[in-house]
Design a protein around this motif. Structure first.
Motif, PDB file in Angstrom:
ATOM      1  N   ARG A  33     -11.147   4.056  -7.845  1.00 51.12           N
ATOM      2  CA  ARG A  33     -11.030   3.990  -6.388  1.00 51.12           C
ATOM      3  C   ARG A  33     -11.205   2.582  -5.832  1.00 51.12           C
ATOM      4  O   ARG A  33     -10.780   2.304  -4.709  1.00 51.12           O
ATOM      5  CB  ARG A  33     -12.056   4.917  -5.742  1.00 51.12           C
ATOM      6  CG  ARG A  33     -11.860   6.384  -6.114  1.00 51.12           C
ATOM      7  CD  ARG A  33     -12.865   7.272  -5.446  1.00 51.12           C
ATOM      8  NE  ARG A  33     -12.755   7.224  -3.999  1.00 51.12           N
ATOM      9  CZ  ARG A  33     -13.574   7.848  -3.162  1.00 51.12           C
ATOM     10  NH1 ARG A  33     -14.577   8.575  -3.646  1.00 51.12           N
ATOM     11  NH2 ARG A  33     -13.413   7.748  -1.860  1.00 51.12           N
ATOM     12  N   THR A  34     -11.827   1.697  -6.597  1.00 47.88           N
ATOM     13  CA  THR A  34     -12.031   0.335  -6.104  1.00 47.88           C
ATOM     14  C   THR A  34     -10.825  -0.568  -6.354  1.00 47.88           C
ATOM     15  O   THR A  34     -10.803  -1.714  -5.899  1.00 47.88           O
ATOM     16  CB  THR A  34     -13.267  -0.302  -6.756  1.00 47.88           C
ATOM     17  OG1 THR A  34     -13.100  -0.310  -8.176  1.00 47.88           O
ATOM     18  CG2 THR A  34     -14.524   0.472  -6.387  1.00 47.88           C
ATOM     19  N   VAL A  36      -7.263  -1.745  -5.482  1.00 45.60           N
ATOM     20  CA  VAL A  36      -6.453  -1.639  -4.268  1.00 45.60           C
ATOM     21  C   VAL A  36      -5.065  -2.258  -4.424  1.00 45.60           C
ATOM     22  O   VAL A  36      -4.207  -2.094  -3.555  1.00 45.60           O
ATOM     23  CB  VAL A  36      -7.161  -2.297  -3.067  1.00 45.60           C
ATOM     24  CG1 VAL A  36      -8.430  -1.527  -2.710  1.00 45.60           C
ATOM     25  CG2 VAL A  36      -7.475  -3.758  -3.352  1.00 45.60           C
ATOM     26  N   ASP A  46       1.793  -4.169  -4.504  1.00 44.20           N
ATOM     27  CA  ASP A  46       1.199  -2.919  -4.030  1.00 44.20           C
ATOM     28  C   ASP A  46       1.010  -1.970  -5.203  1.00 44.20           C
ATOM     29  O   ASP A  46       1.706  -2.045  -6.224  1.00 44.20           O
ATOM     30  CB  ASP A  46       2.124  -2.248  -3.005  1.00 44.20           C
ATOM     31  CG  ASP A  46       2.358  -3.104  -1.781  1.00 44.20           C
ATOM     32  OD1 ASP A  46       1.369  -3.498  -1.145  1.00 44.20           O
ATOM     33  OD2 ASP A  46       3.535  -3.389  -1.470  1.00 44.20           O
ATOM     34  N   ILE A  62     -11.231  -4.285  -4.918  1.00 42.79           N
ATOM     35  CA  ILE A  62     -11.341  -4.542  -3.489  1.00 42.79           C
ATOM     36  C   ILE A  62     -12.343  -5.646  -3.183  1.00 42.79           C
ATOM     37  O   ILE A  62     -12.203  -6.374  -2.198  1.00 42.79           O
ATOM     38  CB  ILE A  62     -11.707  -3.242  -2.723  1.00 42.79           C
ATOM     39  CG1 ILE A  62     -11.504  -3.437  -1.208  1.00 42.79           C
ATOM     40  CG2 ILE A  62     -13.133  -2.799  -3.038  1.00 42.79           C
ATOM     41  CD1 ILE A  62     -11.619  -2.163  -0.402  1.00 42.79           C
ATOM     42  N   GLY A  67      -8.609  -8.983  -3.430  1.00 40.64           N
ATOM     43  CA  GLY A  67      -8.812  -7.659  -2.861  1.00 40.64           C
ATOM     44  C   GLY A  67      -9.317  -7.708  -1.437  1.00 40.64           C
ATOM     45  O   GLY A  67      -8.872  -6.931  -0.567  1.00 40.64           O
ATOM     46  N   LEU A  71      -7.495  -6.197   1.844  1.00 38.05           N
ATOM     47  CA  LEU A  71      -8.225  -5.309   2.755  1.00 38.05           C
ATOM     48  C   LEU A  71      -8.152  -5.833   4.185  1.00 38.05           C
ATOM     49  O   LEU A  71      -7.837  -5.084   5.128  1.00 38.05           O
ATOM     50  CB  LEU A  71      -9.685  -5.209   2.303  1.00 38.05           C
ATOM     51  CG  LEU A  71     -10.705  -4.703   3.333  1.00 38.05           C
ATOM     52  CD1 LEU A  71     -10.414  -3.255   3.708  1.00 38.05           C
ATOM     53  CD2 LEU A  71     -12.133  -4.857   2.799  1.00 38.05           C
ATOM     54  N   SER A  74      -4.619  -5.825   5.726  1.00 40.97           N
ATOM     55  CA  SER A  74      -4.240  -4.447   6.068  1.00 40.97           C
ATOM     56  C   SER A  74      -4.937  -4.005   7.352  1.00 40.97           C
ATOM     57  O   SER A  74      -4.338  -3.328   8.201  1.00 40.97           O
ATOM     58  CB  SER A  74      -4.605  -3.502   4.916  1.00 40.97           C
ATOM     59  OG  SER A  74      -3.917  -3.861   3.731  1.00 40.97           O
ATOM     60  N   LEU A 204      -3.051  -2.305   1.255  1.00 43.16           N
ATOM     61  CA  LEU A 204      -3.726  -1.140   0.700  1.00 43.16           C
ATOM     62  C   LEU A 204      -2.741   0.034   0.651  1.00 43.16           C
ATOM     63  O   LEU A 204      -1.733   0.030   1.356  1.00 43.16           O
ATOM     64  CB  LEU A 204      -4.923  -0.766   1.576  1.00 43.16           C
ATOM     65  CG  LEU A 204      -6.019  -1.821   1.762  1.00 43.16           C
ATOM     66  CD1 LEU A 204      -7.063  -1.309   2.746  1.00 43.16           C
ATOM     67  CD2 LEU A 204      -6.667  -2.168   0.443  1.00 43.16           C
ATOM     68  N   ALA A 209      -7.956   3.749   3.194  1.00 40.51           N
ATOM     69  CA  ALA A 209      -8.588   2.922   2.158  1.00 40.51           C
ATOM     70  C   ALA A 209      -9.399   1.775   2.741  1.00 40.51           C
ATOM     71  O   ALA A 209     -10.006   1.009   1.998  1.00 40.51           O
ATOM     72  CB  ALA A 209      -7.523   2.376   1.207  1.00 40.51           C
TER      73      ALA A 209
END
Length: 660
Positions: A33-34, A36, A46, A62, A67, A71, A74, A204, A209
């Motif tokens: 999940r970390t 991105v 992407d 991220i 990252g 973030l 985005s 992201l 996210a």
């Protein structure tokens, strides 16, 4: 379906994997999940990117520098969408990531208000929760112009595609040298288009996210940083990988605000910026003058021990001097306009080195005089744009503790070594203890830099060698050198972890040649000296501001404008304290007595706010016993200290330059 072989790279680990056609970078890192984005053969992509045969793919976390940029960029898109939802007529400028956050520029009818920012942030939260998908698509210049016909600033950016020199102020985040792309924000359920922006990406996967963000403030900003362009409205925000990190950042900002030198300068009556003088010009008040005097006196004493000779030069010069040095062609915009009289153009001095060259050139020099170390507290004037003037840290008139060392090439290595050791030692004496070094070199593709490859290689190698001996982290800064030579910058961290550029050391083979400087060598030949530029504080004003924020106004006793204040319990104790103060001043200490009509507790509170190191409290018992009571900044107290011991203690703390 066919198989595709890819390499997954994680630091030093390398894994070969066979996947089916159509596999995305997101599929490679399912459950992580970390992650991105992905770096594919060195290029950021992407997670929706479909891997191809032979791709080398790295996960982008991220919390990594890339990252964080993804973030924040985005989040800038989310903010721009929210602004156009609330203000449909707003025209889009640019929205790049910056240190610790992001911004986006808008052309709107009126400046944003705090209430507007609250509304935008609320709308951003709604967009974030909907989990809109960031979707990249390639377009042509012609199609993009048609699609974005209502966005004049985006149309202008399309014309800049591939022009790196013009992609200033974040425009590079919008267009690149390659294909032109637009990012659509698509509804998570229906796929319906919610918003779009010209952008190079990556982004992201979805708005959900974005873990944590906050809008900070708004300000005016010229389009692409030029005063010739329209003035837009800029909204700044910050975004972080977790709510805890956002909270920590906001706490850090609050502490930085508490330490802001402009606020402390006013509260402690140290300096001011009178409107009558003009922007970026400070006056120091008596208490600020004491601190500045102590800074300068200690620096002078240390320089005398190190063999420096003091010079003094004018504030104004014929502009031919700066043409000879090479500064005028390179830094004309940073200098104040010419002043014409007697049919000639003069300039306010923006740097001291050309005048120090004239001191060296004033008579014949022998190798026996080298190294010659010239030192000056020289006031200079630079035209900083109004948008970047910031208190004492970025002003238009300031005093440099400027040194120029002239030495032989054989002396250069030892001189740089001892010079850097001296610089770091002196900064430590002022209370800064954590450093890293930055080595700025030239860009070989730029025509800004004077001199031969051999000269630059020799100068850079000498600085590198001196830096390596210090055992400190060394950060490269390609292209950041001065036009005449490479430099080492000392970066110092303050009490809350901020990094400040302090001293700079530059090796210069160019100015000695341009001024025709020479000395007589041992064999009777004429040789050109090496010139080393060095500013230890950078400027006294800026260093003053750094120390003020580092200590949050609570200077160590040796720098404090008032080192101790006598506080009588009652009026009958004032004469005793006045006698104590006279004795202290006889020892060179700065001691005052608060004989005002305020109650004792208010006097104590006032001196706590003034951040005085020692409060000397005296009542009947002390006066009869020939003692005093010490009260410290932290509220602790020592009672019944004999007067002589009390004076010795203050004197010792001042002499040792320690913080109490």
């Amino acid at each position: 379906m066919s198989d595709v072989r890819v390499i997954i790279q994680r630091d030093s680990e390398r894994e070969e994997r066979v996947v089916t056609t159509g596999t995305t970078a997101a599929d490679l890192f399912t459950g992580e999940r970390t992650v991105v984005a992905a770096r594919v053969d060195g290029q950021l992509k992407d997670l929706a990117y479909e891997v191809a045969e032979g791709d080398s793919v790295e996960p982008v976390e991220i919390s990594s520098p890339d990252g964080l940029n993804i973030l924040r960029h985005s989040t800038a898109h989310i903010m721009a969408q929210a602004v156009q939802d609330i203000f449909p007529d707003a025209k889009l400028g640019i929205g790049p990531p910056i240190k610790d956050g992001f911004y986006y520029d808008f052309d709107v009818e009126r400046p944003f208000t705090p209430e507007d920012l609250k509304a935008v942030e609320k709308r951003m939260q709604e967009i974030q929760k909907r989990g809109q998908r960031f979707s990249r698509r390639v377009t042509t210049d012609e199609d993009a112009r048609a699609e974005l016909a209502n966005e004049p600033y985006k149309i202008e950016l399309i014309g800049l595609k591939g022009k790196a020199a013009d992609a200033a102020e974040g425009a590079g985040a919008e267009v690149g040298a390659g294909e032109l792309t637009i990012y659509d924000n698509l509804d998570a359920k229906t796929g319906e288009l919610c918003w779009k922006d010209l952008c190079r990406g990556p982004h992201l996967p979805t708005t959900r996210a974005v873990p944590a963000f906050k809008l900070m403030r708004s300000a005016a900003a010229y389009w692409r940083g030029s005063e010739k362009n329209p003035q837009l409205q800029r909204i700044y925000g910050t975004a972080w990988p977790s709510k805890d990190e956002l909270k920590a950042h906001l706490e850090f900002l609050a502490e930085a605000e508490r330490r802001d030198h402009r606020r402390l300068g006013s509260e402690l009556d140290l300096f001011s910026f009178p409107d009558e003088l003009g922007s970026g010009l400070a006056v120091f008040h008596p208490r600020g003058g004491v601190i500045r005097k102590e800074m300068e006196q200690y620096s002078r004493a240390r320089h005398e021990v190190e063999g420096y000779e003091f010079v003094n030069t004018p504030h104004i010069s014929h502009e031919r001097l700066f043409e000879t040095s090479g500064h005028l062609p390179h830094y004309d915009e940073g200098m104040f306009p010419p002043i014409e009289f007697d049919g000639q153009n003069y300039r306010l001095k923006a740097m001291n080195c050309p005048m120090h060259n004239l001191v060296f050139k004033s008579r014949g020099r022998s190798y026996r005089e080298l190294p010659l170390r010239l030192f000056e507290f020289g006031t200079v004037y630079r035209y900083e744009k109004s948008g970047v003037v910031h208190g004492l840290t970025r002003s238009r008139g300031f005093t440099q503790d400027d040194s120029h060392i002239y030495c032989t090439k054989e002396q250069m290595a030892d001189e740089l070594d001892s010079l850097l050791t001296f610089v770091l030692g002196l900064l430590r004496d002022y209370g800064l203890t954590e450093f890293e070094l930055e080595l700025s070199t030239r860009d070989p593709e730029s025509d800004k830099f004077l001199g031969t490859d051999e000269e630059w290689s020799e100068a850079t190698a000498a600085l590198q060698q001196a830096a390596d001996k210090q055992g400190l982290p060394l950060v490269p800064d390609p292209g950041g050198a001065a036009f005449y030579g490479p430099k080492i910058s000392v970066q110092a961290k303050d009490a809350i972890g901020r990094s400040w550029q302090m001293s700079t050391i530059q090796v210069d083979f160019q100015q000695p040649a341009r001024f025709g400087l020479e000395y007589t060598a041992a064999d009777g030949t004429k040789q050109q000296p090496v010139m080393i530029h060095r500013a230890l504080f950078g400027s006294i004003e800026r260093f003053f501001a750094v120390l003020l924020e580092h200590y949050a106004g609570a200077f160590p006793a040796w720098l404090a404008p008032v080192q101790a204040v006598g506080i009588p319990v009652g009026d009958t104790h004032v004469p005793y304290l006045e006698e104590f103060a006279r004795e202290a001043r006889g020892r060179g200490l700065r001691v005052e007595v608060d004989s005002s009509s305020d109650r004792m507790q208010k006097k104590i509170r006032n001196q706590q706010k003034a951040k005085v190191p020692f409060m000397i409290i005296v009542g009947d018992d002390d006066m009869h016993a020939g003692t005093v009571s010490f009260r410290y900044r932290d509220g602790s107290q020592e009672n019944g200290i004999p007067r002589g011991e009390a004076l010795d203690k203050i004197e010792r703390v001042v002499a040792d330059r320690v913080q109490i």
